[in-house]
Enzyme design. Structure first.
Site, PDB file in Angstrom:
ATOM      1  N   ASN A   9     -28.762  13.979  -0.771  1.00  0.00           N
ATOM      2  CA  ASN A   9     -27.979  13.121   0.115  1.00  0.00           C
ATOM      3  C   ASN A   9     -26.699  13.882   0.468  1.00  0.00           C
ATOM      4  O   ASN A   9     -25.779  13.964  -0.349  1.00  0.00           O
ATOM      5  CB  ASN A   9     -27.668  11.795  -0.614  1.00  0.00           C
ATOM      6  CG  ASN A   9     -26.783  10.883   0.217  1.00  0.00           C
ATOM      7  OD1 ASN A   9     -26.530  11.143   1.389  1.00  0.00           O
ATOM      8  ND2 ASN A   9     -26.331   9.793  -0.392  1.00  0.00           N
ATOM      9  N   TRP A  10     -26.699  14.445   1.660  1.00  0.00           N
ATOM     10  CA  TRP A  10     -25.543  15.283   2.055  1.00  0.00           C
ATOM     11  C   TRP A  10     -24.352  14.454   2.526  1.00  0.00           C
ATOM     12  O   TRP A  10     -23.299  15.018   2.851  1.00  0.00           O
ATOM     13  CB  TRP A  10     -25.969  16.269   3.157  1.00  0.00           C
ATOM     14  CG  TRP A  10     -26.880  17.359   2.658  1.00  0.00           C
ATOM     15  CD1 TRP A  10     -27.112  17.700   1.351  1.00  0.00           C
ATOM     16  CD2 TRP A  10     -27.684  18.254   3.449  1.00  0.00           C
ATOM     17  NE1 TRP A  10     -27.997  18.748   1.280  1.00  0.00           N
ATOM     18  CE2 TRP A  10     -28.369  19.104   2.548  1.00  0.00           C
ATOM     19  CE3 TRP A  10     -27.892  18.415   4.817  1.00  0.00           C
ATOM     20  CZ2 TRP A  10     -29.246  20.105   2.986  1.00  0.00           C
ATOM     21  CZ3 TRP A  10     -28.758  19.407   5.254  1.00  0.00           C
ATOM     22  CH2 TRP A  10     -29.430  20.244   4.348  1.00  0.00           C
ATOM     23  N   LYS A  11     -24.525  13.158   2.601  1.00  0.00           N
ATOM     24  CA  LYS A  11     -23.415  12.274   3.014  1.00  0.00           C
ATOM     25  C   LYS A  11     -22.731  12.825   4.273  1.00  0.00           C
ATOM     26  O   LYS A  11     -23.418  13.363   5.137  1.00  0.00           O
ATOM     27  CB  LYS A  11     -22.438  12.075   1.851  1.00  0.00           C
ATOM     28  CG  LYS A  11     -23.168  11.582   0.589  1.00  0.00           C
ATOM     29  CD  LYS A  11     -22.251  11.072  -0.481  1.00  0.00           C
ATOM     30  CE  LYS A  11     -23.080  10.599  -1.675  1.00  0.00           C
ATOM     31  NZ  LYS A  11     -22.309   9.965  -2.710  1.00  0.00           N
ATOM     32  N   HIS A  87     -27.219   1.899   0.444  1.00  0.00           N
ATOM     33  CA  HIS A  87     -26.421   2.783  -0.427  1.00  0.00           C
ATOM     34  C   HIS A  87     -25.084   2.096  -0.715  1.00  0.00           C
ATOM     35  O   HIS A  87     -24.509   1.442   0.171  1.00  0.00           O
ATOM     36  CB  HIS A  87     -26.191   4.134   0.263  1.00  0.00           C
ATOM     37  CG  HIS A  87     -25.597   5.149  -0.661  1.00  0.00           C
ATOM     38  ND1 HIS A  87     -24.265   5.133  -0.997  1.00  0.00           N
ATOM     39  CD2 HIS A  87     -26.151   6.173  -1.354  1.00  0.00           C
ATOM     40  CE1 HIS A  87     -24.029   6.121  -1.857  1.00  0.00           C
ATOM     41  NE2 HIS A  87     -25.155   6.766  -2.085  1.00  0.00           N
ATOM     42  N   GLU A 156     -28.713   3.341  -8.593  1.00  0.00           N
ATOM     43  CA  GLU A 156     -27.490   4.133  -8.472  1.00  0.00           C
ATOM     44  C   GLU A 156     -26.308   3.316  -8.980  1.00  0.00           C
ATOM     45  O   GLU A 156     -25.640   2.625  -8.182  1.00  0.00           O
ATOM     46  CB  GLU A 156     -27.256   4.506  -7.006  1.00  0.00           C
ATOM     47  CG  GLU A 156     -28.303   5.432  -6.433  1.00  0.00           C
ATOM     48  CD  GLU A 156     -27.678   6.374  -5.410  1.00  0.00           C
ATOM     49  OE1 GLU A 156     -27.820   7.584  -5.586  1.00  0.00           O
ATOM     50  OE2 GLU A 156     -27.010   5.902  -4.490  1.00  0.00           O
ATOM     51  N   SER A 202     -24.125  11.314 -10.048  1.00  0.00           N
ATOM     52  CA  SER A 202     -23.707  12.520 -10.761  1.00  0.00           C
ATOM     53  C   SER A 202     -24.873  13.281 -11.387  1.00  0.00           C
ATOM     54  O   SER A 202     -24.721  13.870 -12.468  1.00  0.00           O
ATOM     55  CB  SER A 202     -22.656  12.178 -11.833  1.00  0.00           C
ATOM     56  OG  SER A 202     -21.523  11.581 -11.241  1.00  0.00           O
ATOM     57  N   GLY A 223     -26.260  13.632  -4.752  1.00  0.00           N
ATOM     58  CA  GLY A 223     -25.210  13.740  -3.743  1.00  0.00           C
ATOM     59  C   GLY A 223     -24.519  15.095  -3.844  1.00  0.00           C
ATOM     60  O   GLY A 223     -25.053  16.118  -3.404  1.00  0.00           O
ATOM     61  N   GLY A 224     -23.352  15.110  -4.473  1.00  0.00           N
ATOM     62  CA  GLY A 224     -22.510  16.313  -4.560  1.00  0.00           C
ATOM     63  C   GLY A 224     -23.272  17.596  -4.895  1.00  0.00           C
ATOM     64  O   GLY A 224     -23.148  18.603  -4.181  1.00  0.00           O
TER      65      GLY A 224
END
Ligand code: PGA
Length: 247
Positions: A9-11, A87, A156, A202, A223-224
């Site tokens: 998920n590159w947001k 989300h 999540e 995370s 994500g990150g």
């Protein structure tokens, strides 16, 4: 056995350098479903790189006067196969409610997209011992829709989502497993063994193995750490090793 589902998920970030290279870890994998959720602007570039792609969210209406938005129908027309629904960043920052998320899931299925339905409790819910209650409410209307479709549920916990902060801690594998087993118990019997339930919050190369070793964790929504191709590659490798599917 449920095929591992590992998603990036590159947001609201630009696509990482090299995402379209022939050796890119974001490309389809023979033993896992690897899916990327880029910004809407990068969907076409991901498509050209033969990446399996999903939208980060969309409205249920097909088209219309919704400045700045996109629809499930448009995502599908542009080649997306998946879409994130609900989300926590959409729920918190765009005021999306459980009813909105249900409408999105219905529209996604109508557009032949696989919805990845995100649920999770806040830190305050957790402290009050309300995690299960919150998640049951978030899934209440959706569970019955999932009986006849190929949806994915992403657990999540809001308190574990990094938001780019490396100090945020993920859920411990046992805690996450407990919640995944609880979510599985909510599913109708005939779908209990087949619906994939993935974890997000995370997830990193150093915790992917322990999380994925748990029997009810079928994948990761990253994500990150997904913005670094080396980290994402490692996460895929660790996940497959944990399921006994490694090289
Ligand atoms: P994170 O994000 O991996 O940066 O915690 C996960 C998500 O929000 O999907």
């Amino acid at each position: 056995m449920r095929t591992p589902f590992i998603a990036a998920n590159w947001k609201m970030h630009v696509a990482p350098d090299g995402f379209d290279a022939s050796t890119s870890p974001y490309r389809p994998h023979p033993r896992a479903d690897v899916v990327v959720f880029p910004t809407a602007l990068d969907i076409a570039a991901c498509e050209r790189a033969e990446i399996i792609v999903g939208g980060q969210g969309a409205r249920p209406e097909g088209h219309g006067a919704f400045t700045g938005d996109i629809s499930m129908e448009l995502l599908a027309a542009r080649g997306c196969r998946y879409v994130l629904c609900g989300h926590s960043e959409r729920r918190l920052k765009h005021g999306e409610t459980d009813d909105d998320v249900t409408a999105q899931v219905i529209a996604a299925l109508e557009a032949a997209l696989h919805p990845v339905i995100c649920v999770g409790e806040s830190a305050a819910d957790r402290e009050k011992g309300k995690s299960e209650k919150v998640i049951s409410a978030q899934l209440k209307a959706i569970i019955s829709i999932l009986t006849s479709s190929d949806g994915i549920i992403a657990y999540e916990p809001v308190w574990a989502i990094s938001g780019g902060n490396k100090d945020v801690q993920p859920a411990g594998p046992e805690d996450a497993q407990k919640m995944h087993a609880f979510i599985r118990s909510l599913l109708p019997k005939e779908r209990r063994d087949t619906v994939r339930i993935i974890y997000g919050g995370s997830a990193k190369p150093d915790n992917a193995f322990k999380l994925m070793r748990e029997p009810d964790i079928d994948g990761l929504l990253v994500g990150g750490a997904s913005l670094d191709p080396d980290h994402f590659k490692k996460i895929i490798e660790m996940s497959l090793d944990a399921k006994g599917l490694g090289d």
